[in-house]
Design a protein around this motif. Sequence first.
Motif, PDB file in Angstrom:
ATOM      1  N   VAL A   1       0.832  -1.207   0.000  1.00  0.00           N
ATOM      2  CA  VAL A   1       0.000   0.000   0.000  1.00  0.00           C
ATOM      3  C   VAL A   1       0.864   1.253   0.000  1.00  0.00           C
ATOM      4  N   THR A   2       1.863   1.308   0.870  1.00  0.00           N
ATOM      5  CA  THR A   2       2.678   2.520   0.975  1.00  0.00           C
ATOM      6  C   THR A   2       3.499   2.761  -0.286  1.00  0.00           C
ATOM      7  N   TYR A   3       4.040   1.697  -0.871  1.00  0.00           N
ATOM      8  CA  TYR A   3       4.842   1.895  -2.084  1.00  0.00           C
ATOM      9  C   TYR A   3       3.984   2.468  -3.209  1.00  0.00           C
ATOM     10  N   CYS A   4       2.803   1.911  -3.414  1.00  0.00           N
ATOM     11  CA  CYS A   4       1.936   2.390  -4.498  1.00  0.00           C
ATOM     12  C   CYS A   4       1.482   3.823  -4.248  1.00  0.00           C
ATOM     13  N   LEU A   5       1.147   4.147  -2.990  1.00  0.00           N
ATOM     14  CA  LEU A   5       0.725   5.508  -2.681  1.00  0.00           C
ATOM     15  C   LEU A   5       1.846   6.516  -2.935  1.00  0.00           C
ATOM     16  N   MET A   6       3.043   6.186  -2.490  1.00  0.00           N
ATOM     17  CA  MET A   6       4.163   7.111  -2.673  1.00  0.00           C
ATOM     18  C   MET A   6       4.521   7.249  -4.156  1.00  0.00           C
ATOM     19  N   PHE A   7       4.492   6.138  -4.884  1.00  0.00           N
ATOM     20  CA  PHE A   7       4.777   6.210  -6.324  1.00  0.00           C
ATOM     21  C   PHE A   7       3.739   7.091  -7.008  1.00  0.00           C
ATOM     22  N   GLY A   8       2.467   6.891  -6.689  1.00  0.00           N
ATOM     23  CA  GLY A   8       1.417   7.671  -7.322  1.00  0.00           C
ATOM     24  C   GLY A   8       1.516   9.146  -7.020  1.00  0.00           C
ATOM     25  N   MET A   9       1.849   9.492  -5.781  1.00  0.00           N
ATOM     26  CA  MET A   9       1.932  10.902  -5.413  1.00  0.00           C
ATOM     27  C   MET A   9       3.076  11.599  -6.143  1.00  0.00           C
ATOM     28  N   MET A  10       4.161  10.889  -6.383  1.00  0.00           N
ATOM     29  CA  MET A  10       5.299  11.487  -7.074  1.00  0.00           C
ATOM     30  C   MET A  10       5.156  11.459  -8.593  1.00  0.00           C
ATOM     31  N   PHE A  11       4.321  10.561  -9.109  1.00  0.00           N
ATOM     32  CA  PHE A  11       4.220  10.370 -10.554  1.00  0.00           C
ATOM     33  C   PHE A  11       2.771  10.472 -11.003  1.00  0.00           C
ATOM     34  N   GLY A  12       2.012  11.367 -10.354  1.00  0.00           N
ATOM     35  CA  GLY A  12       0.587  11.478 -10.632  1.00  0.00           C
ATOM     36  C   GLY A  12       0.293  12.035 -12.007  1.00  0.00           C
ATOM     37  N   ASP A  13      -0.185  11.194 -12.886  1.00  0.00           N
ATOM     38  CA  ASP A  13      -0.532  11.610 -14.243  1.00  0.00           C
ATOM     39  C   ASP A  13      -1.415  10.528 -14.844  1.00  0.00           C
TER      40      ASP A  13
ATOM     41  N   ASN B   1      13.962  11.902   9.120  1.00  0.00           N
ATOM     42  CA  ASN B   1      13.048  10.946   8.487  1.00  0.00           C
ATOM     43  C   ASN B   1      11.706  11.580   8.160  1.00  0.00           C
ATOM     44  N   VAL B   2      11.210  12.415   9.062  1.00  0.00           N
ATOM     45  CA  VAL B   2       9.932  13.085   8.808  1.00  0.00           C
ATOM     46  C   VAL B   2      10.034  13.962   7.564  1.00  0.00           C
ATOM     47  N   PHE B   3      11.088  14.743   7.482  1.00  0.00           N
ATOM     48  CA  PHE B   3      11.207  15.674   6.360  1.00  0.00           C
ATOM     49  C   PHE B   3      11.707  14.998   5.092  1.00  0.00           C
ATOM     50  N   SER B   4      12.137  13.732   5.190  1.00  0.00           N
ATOM     51  CA  SER B   4      12.478  12.998   3.972  1.00  0.00           C
ATOM     52  C   SER B   4      11.266  12.808   3.088  1.00  0.00           C
TER      53      SER B   4
ATOM     54  N   SER C   1      10.515   5.381  -8.947  1.00  0.00           N
ATOM     55  CA  SER C   1      10.505   4.009  -8.422  1.00  0.00           C
ATOM     56  C   SER C   1      11.585   3.825  -7.368  1.00  0.00           C
ATOM     57  N   VAL C   2      12.775   4.361  -7.652  1.00  0.00           N
ATOM     58  CA  VAL C   2      13.883   4.244  -6.704  1.00  0.00           C
ATOM     59  C   VAL C   2      13.610   5.063  -5.441  1.00  0.00           C
ATOM     60  N   GLN C   3      13.053   6.250  -5.600  1.00  0.00           N
ATOM     61  CA  GLN C   3      12.795   7.103  -4.435  1.00  0.00           C
ATOM     62  C   GLN C   3      11.732   6.494  -3.519  1.00  0.00           C
ATOM     63  N   ALA C   4      10.693   5.909  -4.096  1.00  0.00           N
ATOM     64  CA  ALA C   4       9.687   5.242  -3.271  1.00  0.00           C
ATOM     65  C   ALA C   4      10.301   4.075  -2.514  1.00  0.00           C
ATOM     66  N   LEU C   5      11.190   3.345  -3.190  1.00  0.00           N
ATOM     67  CA  LEU C   5      11.864   2.224  -2.535  1.00  0.00           C
ATOM     68  C   LEU C   5      12.796   2.719  -1.444  1.00  0.00           C
ATOM     69  N   ARG C   6      13.449   3.845  -1.684  1.00  0.00           N
ATOM     70  CA  ARG C   6      14.347   4.420  -0.672  1.00  0.00           C
ATOM     71  C   ARG C   6      13.580   4.817   0.588  1.00  0.00           C
TER      72      ARG C   6
ATOM     73  N   LEU D   1      10.947   3.612   6.741  1.00  0.00           N
ATOM     74  CA  LEU D   1       9.923   2.725   7.311  1.00  0.00           C
ATOM     75  C   LEU D   1      10.507   1.401   7.810  1.00  0.00           C
ATOM     76  N   PHE D   2      11.340   0.753   7.004  1.00  0.00           N
ATOM     77  CA  PHE D   2      11.868  -0.538   7.420  1.00  0.00           C
ATOM     78  C   PHE D   2      12.758  -0.435   8.647  1.00  0.00           C
ATOM     79  N   SER D   3      13.379   0.724   8.854  1.00  0.00           N
ATOM     80  CA  SER D   3      14.228   0.884  10.044  1.00  0.00           C
ATOM     81  C   SER D   3      13.412   0.808  11.324  1.00  0.00           C
ATOM     82  N   ARG D   4      12.097   1.052  11.239  1.00  0.00           N
ATOM     83  CA  ARG D   4      11.212   0.885  12.401  1.00  0.00           C
ATOM     84  C   ARG D   4      10.731  -0.555  12.530  1.00  0.00           C
ATOM     85  N   LEU D   5      10.532  -1.216  11.414  1.00  0.00           N
ATOM     86  CA  LEU D   5       9.989  -2.559  11.437  1.00  0.00           C
ATOM     87  C   LEU D   5      11.015  -3.593  11.878  1.00  0.00           C
ATOM     88  N   PHE D   6      12.237  -3.489  11.339  1.00  0.00           N
ATOM     89  CA  PHE D   6      13.237  -4.536  11.558  1.00  0.00           C
ATOM     90  C   PHE D   6      14.441  -4.006  12.332  1.00  0.00           C
ATOM     91  N   VAL D   7      14.901  -4.783  13.299  1.00  0.00           N
ATOM     92  CA  VAL D   7      16.162  -4.479  13.970  1.00  0.00           C
ATOM     93  C   VAL D   7      17.171  -5.604  13.760  1.00  0.00           C
TER      94      VAL D   7
END
Length: 468
Positions: A182-194, A373-376, A431-436, A442-448
């Motif tokens: 969900v988050t990847y698709c939302l972020m991709f769409g917001m950056m590439f909305g067309d 992270n917030v301002f990223s 695509s790369v920025q959404a993955l970044r 996000l993953f830094s919170r999920l996994f230690v």
Amino acid sequence: MELAERALPVRMRRVAVVALADRAREVLVAVAQTGVIDLSGPLGSGEGPALEALRRLESAHRGGPAVAPALARQAPDVVDLERRGARELLAGEVELDRRRTSAVTHGDFLVFVGWTPQTALPELAATLQRLGAALVELRAPWGRQPPTLLAPAPTAEPFRPLLTTYGAVPYDDVDPTPFVAVTYCLMFGMMFGDVGDGALIVLAALALSRSRNPRLTALRKVWPMIAAAGASAVLFGLLYGELFGPTKLLPTLWLAPLDSPTRLLGVAIAGGVVLLAVGYVLGIINRFREGGALLALTADSGVPGLALLVGGVLTVLGIATHAARLTPAGLAIVAVAIVPLVVGLRAEAGSGATAILEVLIGLLDELLRLFSNVFSFARLAAFGLMHAAIGQVVLHAAGSLTGSPLGDLAAVATFTVGWSAAFALEGLVVSVQALRLEYYELFSRLFVREGRPFRPFRLPLISTEEAR
């Protein structure tokens, strides 16, 4: 399968396969055919007649395509396999020799140890029993986590590469695939909305799903993920009113990036806060499952991290809105959150004079990292603006050439070339920025920690006539 089972990796059991030494090959073939045991132990080199024959064939086929190991049900004649050039079966026999050396020998018995899904135990035990072998459940070794096998889900599988390229999910953690999808698709769409660009991505994904080109086999498996990202771009394109750029052919349902950049930036940062909060909630669940309540209450990716985020947001909102109560409440939450965070950092720092310095540095690092992270997430707005700006430049360049038949042709060519270059470049960058954002924020919170993927011993069975 219940929802709780889908949200967690498949439950594993430590098992031992006990077989007579003279039936070891037959048992290993059955294990390879079922493909449900991740065998443990160091593998041997596979030295023997099969390896020597395979080396001679590989030397003769130097530069040719590699072959995948396969097995014959009955033990083949190595000399005959070499004569016929059956490299698959020879490679399979080498693999069996390597696996055999990983067994523990006890008299006339061989014991193979590994991990298997709990649901596979009954059928596996019945299969081994027919061969005169036994399946014995063992106690899991202390401090060693089982391999991770995520629960099968057709809708989640296309998005699993987003996880596997980062690492294996720890065995005790929640499966984050739905959150990532969900988050990847939302972020991709917001950056590439067309609408136009997104529709082309969807069409490309549908074409990929029907392609039979063997070179696209791996990519074909993720076509739903590509289509979902394209659909998200279409959705945001409708909200932005963009169709192959700000052409004004569609009404703006929400905001036009170039007309409301500040508002878009605020929404991007607010959305980032929400995503980080959800990431912290999942992190709290994971820390609790990994180490209990104490770890969840003291880890920086647990309750203290979420409290710092909430306190910081309340403090900023209080200052921005001049709300008298929000700022003190936010500062109080931050102060309270620092206490368990310091306890967790102190436990990791150990003792000695340098421990206090390590705690202070760790605390400062957590505060600065949370702020950055917030301002990223501001890049969600930045790339949305960039997409609209590049589209406008291409439109103006093409529009300036119109007015004559030749100019109209030049305008079409300019628009086509400019849009194609922008589409390819922006699609890759977004695509790369959404993955970044997924990996670093996000993953830094999920996994230690990182898990170990479940890799069962599995080889196909073929007849000696099928081998080449």
